[in-house]
Design a protein around this motif. Structure first.
Motif, PDB file in Angstrom:
ATOM      1  N   MET A 107     100.291   9.311  35.802  1.00  0.00           N
ATOM      2  CA  MET A 107     101.581   9.104  36.447  1.00  0.00           C
ATOM      3  C   MET A 107     102.511  10.249  36.069  1.00  0.00           C
ATOM      4  O   MET A 107     102.714  10.535  34.897  1.00  0.00           O
ATOM      5  N   ASN A 108     103.060  10.916  37.072  1.00  0.00           N
ATOM      6  CA  ASN A 108     103.962  12.043  36.859  1.00  0.00           C
ATOM      7  C   ASN A 108     105.352  11.687  37.374  1.00  0.00           C
ATOM      8  O   ASN A 108     105.494  11.139  38.480  1.00  0.00           O
ATOM      9  N   VAL A 109     106.367  12.008  36.565  1.00  0.00           N
ATOM     10  CA  VAL A 109     107.748  11.735  36.952  1.00  0.00           C
ATOM     11  C   VAL A 109     108.555  13.021  36.866  1.00  0.00           C
ATOM     12  O   VAL A 109     108.527  13.714  35.843  1.00  0.00           O
ATOM     13  N   HIS A 110     109.237  13.352  37.960  1.00  0.00           N
ATOM     14  CA  HIS A 110     110.127  14.515  37.993  1.00  0.00           C
ATOM     15  C   HIS A 110     111.560  13.997  37.925  1.00  0.00           C
ATOM     16  O   HIS A 110     112.061  13.385  38.871  1.00  0.00           O
TER      17      HIS A 110
ATOM     18  N   SER B  12     116.247  19.724  35.247  1.00  0.00           N
ATOM     19  CA  SER B  12     115.105  18.889  35.604  1.00  0.00           C
ATOM     20  C   SER B  12     114.075  18.862  34.489  1.00  0.00           C
ATOM     21  O   SER B  12     113.931  19.823  33.730  1.00  0.00           O
ATOM     22  N   VAL B  13     113.361  17.750  34.395  1.00  0.00           N
ATOM     23  CA  VAL B  13     112.327  17.551  33.372  1.00  0.00           C
ATOM     24  C   VAL B  13     111.130  16.867  34.030  1.00  0.00           C
ATOM     25  O   VAL B  13     111.296  15.924  34.819  1.00  0.00           O
ATOM     26  N   ASP B  14     109.930  17.333  33.732  1.00  0.00           N
ATOM     27  CA  ASP B  14     108.707  16.708  34.228  1.00  0.00           C
ATOM     28  C   ASP B  14     107.985  16.012  33.070  1.00  0.00           C
ATOM     29  O   ASP B  14     107.798  16.594  32.007  1.00  0.00           O
ATOM     30  N   LYS B  15     107.576  14.762  33.307  1.00  0.00           N
ATOM     31  CA  LYS B  15     106.841  13.996  32.304  1.00  0.00           C
ATOM     32  C   LYS B  15     105.582  13.429  32.945  1.00  0.00           C
ATOM     33  O   LYS B  15     105.562  13.119  34.139  1.00  0.00           O
ATOM     34  N   SER B  16     104.545  13.291  32.153  1.00  0.00           N
ATOM     35  CA  SER B  16     103.308  12.684  32.643  1.00  0.00           C
ATOM     36  C   SER B  16     102.802  11.681  31.612  1.00  0.00           C
ATOM     37  O   SER B  16     103.014  11.837  30.412  1.00  0.00           O
ATOM     38  N   GLN B  17     102.132  10.642  32.114  1.00  0.00           N
ATOM     39  CA  GLN B  17     101.610   9.597  31.237  1.00  0.00           C
ATOM     40  C   GLN B  17     100.367   8.997  31.868  1.00  0.00           C
ATOM     41  O   GLN B  17     100.306   8.794  33.088  1.00  0.00           O
TER      42      GLN B  17
ATOM     43  N   GLY C 292     101.406   9.639  41.395  1.00  0.00           N
ATOM     44  CA  GLY C 292     100.249   9.478  40.518  1.00  0.00           C
ATOM     45  C   GLY C 292      98.992   9.187  41.297  1.00  0.00           C
ATOM     46  O   GLY C 292      99.023   8.538  42.348  1.00  0.00           O
ATOM     47  N   LYS C 293      97.873   9.690  40.779  1.00  0.00           N
ATOM     48  CA  LYS C 293      96.578   9.436  41.397  1.00  0.00           C
ATOM     49  C   LYS C 293      95.554   9.141  40.320  1.00  0.00           C
ATOM     50  O   LYS C 293      95.727   9.519  39.168  1.00  0.00           O
TER      51      LYS C 293
END
Length: 265
Positions: free
Chosen positions: A183-186, A171-176, A209-210
């Motif tokens: 926005m966060n994507v798991h 698994s990889v977590d990314k945020s932008q 995302g918030k």
């Protein structure tokens, strides 16, 4: 003698089959980012999206199609890290809304719709702007890249430390940050097959995302990684996102569905 051979042949076949299964079960791969020194690669990406908005009881639909061409060159490859030089070479976009179609084409400026002329400055400045970026061999960024609309994030992904076999997951977590919203994507990657030329994966992503815009949704699709070079050579992802926009005191529900394909040559 022939009778003896016939008698033991089935048993021998079973032993061979078991040995083959045992070998296949141990057939794993350890992925590391290692493109060929001095080689230039080309990313061709296409994204098709439909956005549906509800404004004061009325539904508005917008479709957007984009095509990117981006190159990257492996300038320095070591046992610890990789330095790339990259640039977006071409960008094409079309937007359809309320019976009107707007177009942008960096290679054919004469085709750009006059109504977009004042909104495409950022895209014009991004075309052929060269940038450098350094990764470690696990695919993590060491030095950040200030290059708008880069597609490298879909090609160079964070790799797992351990050896992979069919069925392995990581698994990889990314945020932008997008328009003031985080926005966060798991992402979860699952290995479906391994060969000398390709490590094939299924990809599942959960989006949250918030901020000024609330975002929720998911990604699903497939990808293939070059086992010798450690980057994605092709992928296809479907997205389904929902968000709420706040504009002039109104809360506007928005749904975005799309498909993105990437191929590296």
């Amino acid at each position: 003698m022939k009778k003896t051979i016939r008698k033991f042949a089935p048993a021998m076949l079973i032993l061979v089959a078991l040995a083959t299964l045992s070998f296949m079960a141990k057939n794993g791969v350890t992925l590391r980012l290692k493109p060929q020194q001095g080689k230039t690669y080309t990313i061709n990406a296409k994204a098709n999206m439909m956005m549906m908005m509800e404004v004061q009881g009325q539904t508005m639909n917008q479709t957007q199609n984009m095509e990117y061409r981006q190159s990257f060159t492996a300038k320095n490859v070591t046992e610890k890290d990789v330095q790339l030089e990259t640039k977006i070479e071409a960008l094409k976009m079309s937007i359809s809304q309320m019976g009107m179609k707007l177009e942008y084409d960096s290679e054919h400026p004469e085709k750009t719709s006059p109504m977009l002329a004042g909104q495409t400055k950022e895209m014009d400045e991004a075309i052929n702007k060269t940038g450098t970026i350094k990764y470690d061999v696990m695919g993590q960024v060491i030095d950040s890249l200030d290059l708008e609309m880069s597609q490298l994030g879909g090609v160079i992904i964070q790799l797992p430390e351990e050896e992979l076999s069919v069925g392995s997951t990581w698994s990889v977590d990314k945020s932008q940050n997008i328009s003031g919203s985080e926005m966060n994507v798991h992402y979860t990657y699952t290995v479906t097959s391994i060969s000398k030329k390709s490590v094939d994966l299924t990809v599942a992503g959960t989006v949250t995302g918030k901020g000024s815009e609330e975002i929720n949704g998911n990604y699903n699709g497939t990808a293939s990684i070059d086992p010798q070079q450690g980057f994605v050579t092709k992928s296809s992802l479907k997205s389904n996102l929902s968000m709420t926009l706040s504009q002039q005191g109104l809360s506007i529900p928005v749904t975005i569905v799309g498909n993105t394909t990437v191929e590296v040559k």
